[in-house]
Design an enzyme around this catalytic site. Structure first.
Site, PDB file in Angstrom:
ATOM      1  N   HIS A  42     -26.992 -46.571  27.244  1.00 49.29           N
ATOM      2  CA  HIS A  42     -27.073 -47.857  26.258  1.00 49.29           C
ATOM      3  C   HIS A  42     -28.183 -47.552  25.159  1.00 49.29           C
ATOM      4  O   HIS A  42     -29.278 -47.382  24.936  1.00 49.29           O
ATOM      5  CB  HIS A  42     -28.157 -48.913  27.174  1.00 49.29           C
ATOM      6  N   CYS A  83     -21.603 -49.510  28.275  1.00 48.30           N
ATOM      7  CA  CYS A  83     -21.416 -49.753  29.835  1.00 48.30           C
ATOM      8  C   CYS A  83     -20.263 -50.802  30.371  1.00 48.30           C
ATOM      9  O   CYS A  83     -19.270 -50.139  30.164  1.00 48.30           O
ATOM     10  CB  CYS A  83     -22.817 -50.302  30.077  1.00 48.30           C
ATOM     11  N   GLU A  94     -28.700 -49.205  22.623  1.00 43.82           N
ATOM     12  CA  GLU A  94     -29.468 -50.516  22.323  1.00 43.82           C
ATOM     13  C   GLU A  94     -30.703 -50.589  22.794  1.00 43.82           C
ATOM     14  O   GLU A  94     -31.685 -51.270  22.415  1.00 43.82           O
ATOM     15  CB  GLU A  94     -28.743 -51.829  22.369  1.00 43.82           C
TER      16      GLU A  94
END
Length: 227
Positions: free
Chosen positions: A194, A86, A196
């Site tokens: 994302h 991002c 994560e």
């Protein structure tokens, strides 16, 4: 394997990235403040999402000049895995570690939801745990994720298989629905979604964990081969 999570003023996904490495992957990780200048002790570099320096001028434009970025560039040139997610992707673009630029989302709105990604190239240090063409669910959260590059750059990205992820549908107006690209050397990956935030079922998807497992697998194979 030891990871560094770079923290800029305005980073807000650094804790998510730390959790993905420390708890989901089970590897060593440390926060590294933007003023630091030495990343030699780390095997992998992670630039998280957020709003570095308030996204003034352009997203990532000021963070690109942080002290730590010289060491990030040095690590990239040394072949270490560098992942920008991002805002981290935007920083890598501004730093010239990846080609192209980001524009505002086509609908001019902030988008925050799970999206389907297509694995366009699974023969990379970031995607070896995926199947070619596999569709994975990973969330996005951005207002400026509309990737753009000129025709010559796009042709080069395609020829060198540098397009790693694409959106299955047009999420933000990105050229060719590009969601993630890597450098020619194959050790720097930038992506807007994302991973994560998709490392355990409690979060709605575990599809992002394979990205980090791929990095670890490549490092172990390389480490064993050279030790």
């Amino acid at each position: 394997m030891k990871f560094a999570v770079i923290v800029f003023p305005g980073s807000n996904c650094d804790a998510d990235m730390y959790h993905a490495i420390a708890d989901a992957l089970g590897e060593e990780v440390e926060y590294v403040w933007h003023a630091e200048t030495d990343l030699d002790q780390f095997d992998g570099i992670l630039l998280p999402g957020g709003f570095s320096y308030g996204d003034y001028l352009r997203s990532g434009a000021i963070a690109r000049f942080a002290n730590v970025m010289e060491s990030v560039i040095k690590a990239a040139e040394a072949g270490k895995p560098v992942l920008g997610v991002c805002n981290g992707f935007q920083v890598l673009l501004e730093a010239g570690l990846l080609p192209g630029a980001m524009k505002r989302n086509e609908n001019l709105k902030f988008i925050c939801r799970p999206v389907d990604l297509v694995v366009e190239n699974n023969e990379t240090m970031f995607t070896s745990e995926y199947e070619q063409g596999q569709v994975v669910s990973i969330p996005v959260a951005h207002g400026e994720g509309n990737y753009y590059c000129d025709e010559e750059t796009l042709a080069s990205l395609k020829e060198n298989k540098q397009i790693v992820f694409s959106y299955s549908t047009n999420v933000n107006g990105s050229l060719e629905q590009i969601a993630g690209i890597m450098n020619e050397q194959g050790n720097v990956l930038g992506m807007m979604p994302h991973p994560e935030r998709a490392v355990e079922s409690l979060l709605g998807s575990e599809d992002g964990l394979k990205l980090f497992k791929s990095i670890l697998r490549n490092w172990r194979e390389t480490h064993v081969a050279t030790s």
